[in-house]
Design an enzyme around this catalytic site. Structure first.
Site, mmCIF file in Angstrom:
data_model
loop_
_atom_site.group_PDB
_atom_site.id
_atom_site.type_symbol
_atom_site.label_atom_id
_atom_site.label_comp_id
_atom_site.label_asym_id
_atom_site.label_seq_id
_atom_site.Cartn_x
_atom_site.Cartn_y
_atom_site.Cartn_z
ATOM 1 N NE ARG A 1 -0.188 8.613 4.792
ATOM 2 C CZ ARG A 1 -0.145 7.713 5.747
ATOM 3 N NH1 ARG A 1 0.858 7.694 6.602
ATOM 4 N NH2 ARG A 1 -1.087 6.823 5.865
ATOM 5 C CD GLU B 1 -2.459 1.448 2.688
ATOM 6 O OE1 GLU B 1 -2.787 0.427 3.342
ATOM 7 O OE2 GLU B 1 -2.658 2.602 3.096
ATOM 8 C CE LYS C 1 -5.704 1.937 6.804
ATOM 9 N NZ LYS C 1 -4.574 2.467 6.028
HETATM 10 C C1 3PG Z 1 -1.628 3.938 7.727
HETATM 11 O O1 3PG Z 1 -1.590 4.858 6.966
HETATM 12 O O2 3PG Z 1 -2.317 2.935 7.502
HETATM 13 C C2 3PG Z 1 -0.880 4.062 8.990
HETATM 14 O O3 3PG Z 1 -0.207 5.261 9.056
HETATM 15 C C3 3PG Z 1 0.076 2.957 9.210
HETATM 16 O O4 3PG Z 1 0.149 2.846 10.566
HETATM 17 P P1 3PG Z 1 1.494 2.458 11.313
HETATM 18 O O5 3PG Z 1 2.522 3.455 10.867
HETATM 19 O O6 3PG Z 1 1.155 2.580 12.776
HETATM 20 O O7 3PG Z 1 1.850 1.058 10.915
#
Ligand code: 3PG
Length: 208
Positions: A45, A41, A129
């Site tokens: 950003r 994924e 999700k």
């Molecule tokens: C996301 O965008 O799904 C989260 O920022 C990922 O979360 P994590 O950095 O806590 O794994």
């Protein structure tokens, strides 16, 4: 509209990857694939995210690459044009959900409450999700949702680590988890592909 249930079964962990320099995109994807992970994924950003997405889609065929951080219909369209093979959003609005349903790629809308799960379910989607998984209630919360709504499958993401992933993966309504820990920003920036491959290998072992 394409349901994303199959997307949840590609690997036990979907790495959430953020890339600043598009030159890092293909090596990161190959490092993850070398560790046995077959899906990414890629977050929208950074300014170069769509370029990175295109590069991975074109040059790393053994990885299913999707776009994350989809906040608007326009971002969804841009990601699909760049080659995204699935889309992930952190949450949904009625307008975004309506638009996602018109697309041909599988989508994983983000949900965090029972009402949101029901709203997405009404649209015909059964894969979601669960975000932000840790702060929203963790495995206990997902187990509780599974009692009245057992047919929805989740990819919990947010605050999950190699150590806590098994607590989620043991649930009947969880097919995989998401996490950024497989491709730490520092390893990406310094080109430490071996570290990423090792983290991917540990994560892919969670499915064994
Ligand atoms: C996301 O965008 O799904 C989260 O920022 C990922 O979360 P994590 O950095 O806590 O794994």
């Amino acid at each position: 509209m394409a349901d994303a249930t199959s997307v949840l079964h590609v690997s036990p962990v979907i790495p959430v990857v953020t890339i600043d320099d598009p030159q890092q995109a293909v090596p990161v994807a190959r490092a993850l694939a070398d560790g046995g992970i077959r899906i990414i994924e890629l977050t929208l950003r950074t300014d170069s995210a769509l370029t990175s997405l295109k590069l991975i889609a074109n040059e790393v065929p053994d990885i299913l690459v999707g776009a994350g951080t989809i906040l608007t219909p326009g971002q969804a369209d841009a990601a699909v044009s760049a080659g995204a093979q699935f889309l992930v959003s952190p949450g949904v609005t009625p307008a975004l959900l309506d638009h996602l349903l018109t697309l041909d790629v599988p989508v994983l809308p983000g949900v965090a409450t029972v009402g949101e799960v029901m709203a997405v379910l009404e649209s015909g989607l059964e894969a979601m999700k669960f975000f932000p998984a840790g702060p929203a209630g963790g495995p206990a919360y997902l187990a509780a949702i599974g009692a009245p709504i057992p047919h929805v499958q989740f990819c919990p993401t947010g605050g999950i680590s190699l150590a806590t992933a098994p607590d989620y993966l043991g649930l009947p309504n969880v097919s995989c988890v998401g996490g950024s820990w497989l491709a730490p920003r520092a390893a990406v920036e310094t080109g430490d592909w071996q570290r990423i491959t090792e983290l991917a290998r540990q994560a892919s072992g969670l499915g064994a």
